[in-house]
Scaffold this active site. Sequence first.
Site, short mmCIF file in Angstrom:
data_model
loop_
_atom_site.label_atom_id
_atom_site.label_comp_id
_atom_site.label_asym_id
_atom_site.label_seq_id
_atom_site.Cartn_x
_atom_site.Cartn_y
_atom_site.Cartn_z
N ARG A 155 15.02 72.37 55.95
CA ARG A 155 13.69 71.77 55.84
C ARG A 155 12.61 72.85 55.75
NH1 ARG A 155 13.05 66.28 57.43
NH2 ARG A 155 10.86 66.84 57.73
N HIS A 211 20.58 70.39 55.59
CA HIS A 211 19.24 70.24 55.03
C HIS A 211 18.36 71.36 55.58
CE1 HIS A 211 15.44 67.46 54.54
NE2 HIS A 211 15.34 68.60 53.87
N THR A 248 13.10 61.91 60.53
CA THR A 248 14.21 62.14 59.61
C THR A 248 13.75 61.68 58.24
OG1 THR A 248 16.57 61.66 59.18
CG2 THR A 248 15.22 59.87 60.08
N HIS A 283 22.78 57.77 55.18
CA HIS A 283 21.59 57.70 56.03
C HIS A 283 21.71 56.51 56.98
CE1 HIS A 283 17.73 59.41 57.11
NE2 HIS A 283 17.34 58.18 57.39
N GLY A 284 21.76 56.84 58.26
CA GLY A 284 21.81 55.82 59.30
C GLY A 284 23.16 55.18 59.51
N GLU A 290 20.98 70.22 50.97
CA GLU A 290 19.83 69.35 50.78
C GLU A 290 18.55 70.16 50.87
OE1 GLU A 290 21.50 65.12 52.54
OE2 GLU A 290 20.16 66.33 53.79
#
Length: 246
Positions: free
Chosen positions: A50, A48, A105, A196-197, A75
């Site tokens: 960002r 990702h 996150t 996710h997680g 991402e």
Amino acid sequence: MTHSTRILLGVNIDHVATLRQARGTRYPDPVKAALDAEEAGADGITVHLREDRRHIQERDVLLLKDVLQTRMNFEMGVTEDMLAFAERIRPAHICLVPETRQELTTEGGLDVAGQEARIKAAVERLAKIGCEVSLFIDADERQIAASKRVGAPAIELHTGRYADAQTPTEVAEELQRVADGVAFGLAQGLVVNAGHGLHYHNVEAVAAIKGINELNIGHALVAHALFVGFKAAVAEMKALIVAAAR
């Protein structure tokens, strides 16, 4: 984007870069982590980039695109800067995600239904350069249907609410929400991924949901790698999800 006949593991290496950026050093190298993950059985590598560049950097993405033997799942937020960067490097797979500067996150799914025109324009723009686009969304029928309408061939269901659930009742409810989302997505003709997680103690129930194409996992792998090494951490996770999906 075609649906795999077996469940796939996408390894997110963002937090290898997080550790590097904490001291501004050249190590640990997320590219080396990606290659080790591939050797251990990863089916793809997720990164990702960002807006705030808190972990992965442009250089990492460019190097990964050149050296990966599997595939890169890139991402990115839906911004003009990121769309222009994607047009320059042309990754085969892109996942559009929501993004705010203050979050630790990614905190929730992309609101596709609330901004269909904007997301559709991004999907079409990326498709023109050969990118297969997925949308990171909550397991909600409204968002899944909107994802289909904007032309995305795939979705990634946000499993964070399941991962954060505290009581057995909450866990069961959130797991069912994910399962229902998978079924609805498949009925819409979409490839359905999830993530996710997820970690070693909660991943099996999700991997057992029929129809999931790929699970994307990162933080848990990097954390476990501190004790067993990165290759072993990836191999252990791969074995868990493959066994659960049988």
